[in-house]
Design a protein around this motif. Sequence first.
Motif, PDB file in Angstrom:
ATOM      1  N   MET A   1       8.051 -80.377 -43.952  1.00 49.90           N
ATOM      2  CA  MET A   1       7.194 -79.323 -43.449  1.00 49.90           C
ATOM      3  C   MET A   1       7.274 -78.156 -44.433  1.00 49.90           C
ATOM      4  SD  MET A   1       7.673 -77.035 -39.992  1.00 49.90           S
ATOM      5  CE  MET A   1       7.546 -78.407 -38.889  1.00 49.90           C
ATOM      6  N   PRO A   2       6.164 -77.488 -44.696  1.00 50.53           N
ATOM      7  CA  PRO A   2       6.228 -76.325 -45.584  1.00 50.53           C
ATOM      8  C   PRO A   2       7.195 -75.274 -45.040  1.00 50.53           C
ATOM      9  CG  PRO A   2       3.946 -76.930 -45.126  1.00 50.53           C
ATOM     10  CD  PRO A   2       4.825 -77.771 -44.240  1.00 50.53           C
ATOM     11  N   LEU A   3       7.926 -74.632 -45.942  1.00 54.66           N
ATOM     12  CA  LEU A   3       8.951 -73.653 -45.561  1.00 54.66           C
ATOM     13  C   LEU A   3       8.371 -72.529 -44.703  1.00 54.66           C
ATOM     14  CD1 LEU A   3      11.920 -72.955 -45.863  1.00 54.66           C
ATOM     15  CD2 LEU A   3      11.335 -71.684 -47.940  1.00 54.66           C
ATOM     16  N   ARG A   4       7.171 -72.063 -45.010  1.00 56.44           N
ATOM     17  CA  ARG A   4       6.579 -70.960 -44.241  1.00 56.44           C
ATOM     18  C   ARG A   4       6.391 -71.338 -42.775  1.00 56.44           C
ATOM     19  NH1 ARG A   4       2.480 -73.569 -46.329  1.00 56.44           N
ATOM     20  NH2 ARG A   4       0.428 -73.628 -45.371  1.00 56.44           N
ATOM     21  N   ASN A   5       6.163 -72.640 -42.504  1.00 56.43           N
ATOM     22  CA  ASN A   5       5.988 -73.080 -41.119  1.00 56.43           C
ATOM     23  C   ASN A   5       7.270 -72.923 -40.309  1.00 56.43           C
ATOM     24  OD1 ASN A   5       3.449 -73.753 -41.943  1.00 56.43           O
ATOM     25  ND2 ASN A   5       3.515 -75.834 -41.132  1.00 56.43           N
ATOM     26  N   ILE A   6       8.405 -73.050 -40.961  1.00 63.00           N
ATOM     27  CA  ILE A   6       9.674 -72.900 -40.245  1.00 63.00           C
ATOM     28  C   ILE A   6       9.785 -71.497 -39.668  1.00 63.00           C
ATOM     29  CG2 ILE A   6      12.192 -72.841 -40.506  1.00 63.00           C
ATOM     30  CD1 ILE A   6      11.856 -75.145 -42.535  1.00 63.00           C
ATOM     31  N   PHE A   7       9.443 -70.493 -40.459  1.00 68.56           N
ATOM     32  CA  PHE A   7       9.513 -69.112 -39.980  1.00 68.56           C
ATOM     33  C   PHE A   7       8.475 -68.845 -38.891  1.00 68.56           C
ATOM     34  CE2 PHE A   7      11.232 -68.926 -44.324  1.00 68.56           C
ATOM     35  CZ  PHE A   7      12.510 -68.507 -44.010  1.00 68.56           C
ATOM     36  N   LYS A   8       7.278 -69.375 -39.084  1.00 67.57           N
ATOM     37  CA  LYS A   8       6.219 -69.211 -38.085  1.00 67.57           C
ATOM     38  C   LYS A   8       6.623 -69.887 -36.776  1.00 67.57           C
ATOM     39  CE  LYS A   8       2.460 -71.668 -38.407  1.00 67.57           C
ATOM     40  NZ  LYS A   8       1.172 -72.257 -38.757  1.00 67.57           N
ATOM     41  N   ASN A   9       7.117 -71.127 -36.862  1.00 64.60           N
ATOM     42  CA  ASN A   9       7.508 -71.868 -35.661  1.00 64.60           C
ATOM     43  C   ASN A   9       8.668 -71.210 -34.937  1.00 64.60           C
ATOM     44  OD1 ASN A   9       5.529 -73.710 -36.218  1.00 64.60           O
ATOM     45  ND2 ASN A   9       6.910 -75.332 -36.867  1.00 64.60           N
ATOM     46  N   CYS A  10       9.682 -70.787 -35.689  1.00 66.87           N
ATOM     47  CA  CYS A  10      10.842 -70.146 -35.064  1.00 66.87           C
ATOM     48  C   CYS A  10      10.446 -68.849 -34.374  1.00 66.87           C
ATOM     49  CB  CYS A  10      11.942 -69.891 -36.097  1.00 66.87           C
ATOM     50  SG  CYS A  10      12.754 -71.414 -36.617  1.00 66.87           S
ATOM     51  N   THR A  11       9.596 -68.065 -35.024  1.00 67.12           N
ATOM     52  CA  THR A  11       9.136 -66.813 -34.411  1.00 67.12           C
ATOM     53  C   THR A  11       8.381 -67.100 -33.119  1.00 67.12           C
ATOM     54  OG1 THR A  11       8.992 -65.756 -36.574  1.00 67.12           O
ATOM     55  CG2 THR A  11       7.746 -64.743 -34.780  1.00 67.12           C
ATOM     56  N   TYR A  12       7.478 -68.066 -33.174  1.00 67.95           N
ATOM     57  CA  TYR A  12       6.679 -68.412 -31.996  1.00 67.95           C
ATOM     58  C   TYR A  12       7.563 -68.930 -30.858  1.00 67.95           C
ATOM     59  CZ  TYR A  12       3.485 -71.169 -29.061  1.00 67.95           C
ATOM     60  OH  TYR A  12       2.811 -71.722 -27.997  1.00 67.95           O
ATOM     61  N   TYR A  13       8.345 -69.965 -31.129  1.00 66.43           N
ATOM     62  CA  TYR A  13       9.118 -70.599 -30.066  1.00 66.43           C
ATOM     63  C   TYR A  13      10.260 -69.715 -29.569  1.00 66.43           C
ATOM     64  CZ  TYR A  13       6.502 -74.860 -30.890  1.00 66.43           C
ATOM     65  OH  TYR A  13       5.499 -75.769 -31.009  1.00 66.43           O
ATOM     66  N   TRP A  14      11.038 -69.158 -30.468  1.00 61.93           N
ATOM     67  CA  TRP A  14      12.171 -68.341 -30.048  1.00 61.93           C
ATOM     68  C   TRP A  14      11.712 -67.024 -29.429  1.00 61.93           C
ATOM     69  CZ3 TRP A  14      15.910 -68.817 -34.832  1.00 61.93           C
ATOM     70  CH2 TRP A  14      16.315 -70.150 -34.945  1.00 61.93           C
TER      71      TRP A  14
END
Length: 177
Positions: A25-38
């Motif tokens: 997964m692209p690295l930027r998605n990790i930050f986007k996903n963590c912000t959204y879910y957490w």
Amino acid sequence: MCHSFHYIKRLLETLFVHRFSHGTMPLRNIFKNCTYYWGFAAWMAYYINHPLYTPPTYGVQQVKLALAVFVICQLGNFSIHMALRDLRPAGSKTRKIPYPTKNPFTWLFLLVSCPNYTYEVGSWIGFAILTQCVPVALFSLVGFTQMTIWAKGKHRSYLKEFRDYPPLRMPIIPFLL
């Protein structure tokens, strides 16, 4: 419990069901996903677990109905993931048109390209009704918006890739969207 169940199911599916066509997964998605879910998890938990939380307006009937919607949609989501897994042999990147199986939850393939998203949105709507909480409703709305974008993209790619793709299917909502 519903929130935790959903993510436990999701983790187990990731480990044992999904066959990903892309390895990372692209690295930027990790930050986007963590912000959204957490972020949403913290916000929802604050209100749902607050000492002044107000139970649903229609009481036990509302809870039972919403829980039934949540569970049925979770079963539907799992059924779609199993059907999609069975389309792609292990280690392959082969793509086929998904069709309904004998499992009634897969019959939604007759009407939409991405019934996994339809069921996922249904689960979160059930959870929003169950909790009667604004942050949960907003989480559901943001999730629906993102899943609609994904479903439209997948639908377009199916139409482009398969000349005989069923013409009545919509991306995520039968007869509408």
